[in-house]
Design an enzyme around this catalytic site. Structure first.
Site, PDB file in Angstrom:
ATOM      1  N   GLN A 148      -4.442  -1.611   9.898  1.00 45.55           N
ATOM      2  CA  GLN A 148      -4.228  -2.900   9.244  1.00 45.55           C
ATOM      3  C   GLN A 148      -4.697  -4.037  10.155  1.00 45.55           C
ATOM      4  OE1 GLN A 148      -3.023  -3.436   6.007  1.00 45.55           O
ATOM      5  NE2 GLN A 148      -3.604  -5.552   6.427  1.00 45.55           N
ATOM      6  N   ASP A 179     -10.777   2.277   4.020  1.00 47.32           N
ATOM      7  CA  ASP A 179     -11.075   0.844   3.831  1.00 47.32           C
ATOM      8  C   ASP A 179     -12.579   0.636   3.664  1.00 47.32           C
ATOM      9  OD1 ASP A 179      -8.846  -0.843   3.756  1.00 47.32           O
ATOM     10  OD2 ASP A 179      -8.527  -0.679   5.927  1.00 47.32           O
ATOM     11  N   LYS A 182       0.839  -1.207   0.000  1.00 49.68           N
ATOM     12  CA  LYS A 182       0.000   0.000   0.000  1.00 49.68           C
ATOM     13  C   LYS A 182       0.875   1.260   0.000  1.00 49.68           C
ATOM     14  CE  LYS A 182      -3.630  -2.611   2.270  1.00 49.68           C
ATOM     15  NZ  LYS A 182      -4.266  -2.998   3.535  1.00 49.68           N
TER      16      LYS A 182
END
Ligand code: NAP
Length: 297
Positions: free
Chosen positions: A104, A127, A60
């Site tokens: 994460q 997200d 990412k």
């Protein structure tokens, strides 16, 4: 058996589409810079030293560099308390320079993913995991869409695969993949959707009627050729690491679909890897751009 010389299906190339999306975003970043506008800034919160999580975050971060975003890495020991982590999240929520951030997963078992996700400001939740963003799928103007299903919808759109009026069967009903994808197929795709999960009896009775079959379970080989209708579109979201001594790193990544035997029955099919996976990161970048544009038009 698949014979590449006679194959009639189209392979949905997620790497290629994700590359195109990244180029479009990079161009927009250049435009923003030239216009003196704020450059998107994505922050990463990583707890513990799980190797797989580190690899995901590395990918990412690389994607941010590729498109010209600013980024910040925040690392914490796996002994951090939920209370302390929450305080850091509040600080990032209030940091005006950060446009979006991700926590994460997985988190250590003493920390509640649900409570932590709940703390993330929805307009920075790139997200798309918060309840607000999950619910906003059914609004006319969604805020930030759950990244993996967003990527799947974008793949369908860019390959001109019509969903309207189609019979879509989604196998897997998780909060991050199957459930939001099903809602998007109904709301944005105008499809008729059946959701299957681990309590579904006789899965094949459902899958074999699917015009578009989308699978997000995490069980390699779950979908076999006899479960798929001739001419179907198959989207495989599953990614499971399996031992593979023939590979230099000792493992390979497998989807949920028996690709070799299913592909010849399909009109379109995603490979694993190289299908949905790269699109999740592209969606994250799209959401970050949208979050920036919302706060700094
Ligand atoms: P998850 O939270 O474990 O959910 C799995 C879902 O599959 C659940 O809804 C479960 O049913 C259902 N299920 C389990 N066994 C089943 C069976 N035999 N038949 C039908 N349904 C069954 O997993 P997830 O986070 O959604 O991830 C699923 C897969 O997608 C994993 O391989 C993951 O690595 C992959 N994934 C990939 C990406 C990407 O970027 N490519 C992103 C996200 C996930 P219940 O609800 O009844 O438990």
């Amino acid at each position: 058996m698949t014979d590449t010389s006679t194959k009639s299906y189209t392979l949905i190339d997620g790497r290629k589409i994700a590359g195109e999306i990244k180029q479009e975003i990079a161009d927009k970043v250049v435009e923003r810079r030239q216009a003196g506008k704020k450059i998107p800034h994505l922050a990463f919160i990583l707890v513990g030293d799980d190797g797989a999580s580190q690899t995901y975050v590395d990918h990412k971060v690389k994607a941010c560099k590729d498109v010209g975003y600013h980024y910040t890495m925040m690392r914490f020991a796996d002994t951090i308390s939920e209370e302390k982590l929450s305080k850091h999240i509040t600080a990032v929520n209030n940091d005006d320079d950060v446009d979006g951030f991700i926590v994460q997963l997985p988190l250590p078992s003493h920390i509640s993913v649900e409570r932590i996700t709940d703390k993330i400001r929805p307009d920075k939740d790139v997200d798309g995991f918060t309840n607000r963003n999950f619910g906003s799928i059914i609004s006319k103007v969604p805020l930030l869409m759950p990244a993996t299903p967003f990527g799947v919808m974008e793949l369908l759109r860019r390959y001109n695969i019509q969903t309207e009026g189609k019979n879509c069967v989604v196998v897997g009903a998780s909060r991050i993949a199957g459930a939001p994808l099903s809602m998007m197929l109904v709301e944005q795709g105008h499809a008729t959707v059946t959701i299957c999960h681990k309590y579904t009896q006789n899965l094949k009775d459902y899958t074999q009627h699917a015009d578009i079959l989308l699978v997000a379970v995490g069980k390699p080989g779950l979908v076999t050729a006899d479960m798929v209708k001739e001419g179907a579109v198959v989207i495989d979201i599953g990614t499971t690491k399996v031992d593979d001594p023939s590979k230099p790193n000792g493992f390979s990544i497998k989807g949920d679909v028996d690709f070799k035997n299913v592909a010849p029955k399909c009109t379109f099919i995603t490979p694993v890897p190289g299908g949905v996976g790269p699109m999740t990161i592209a969606s994250l970048l799209l959401n970050t751009l949208r979050a920036t544009e919302l706060r700094h038009p």
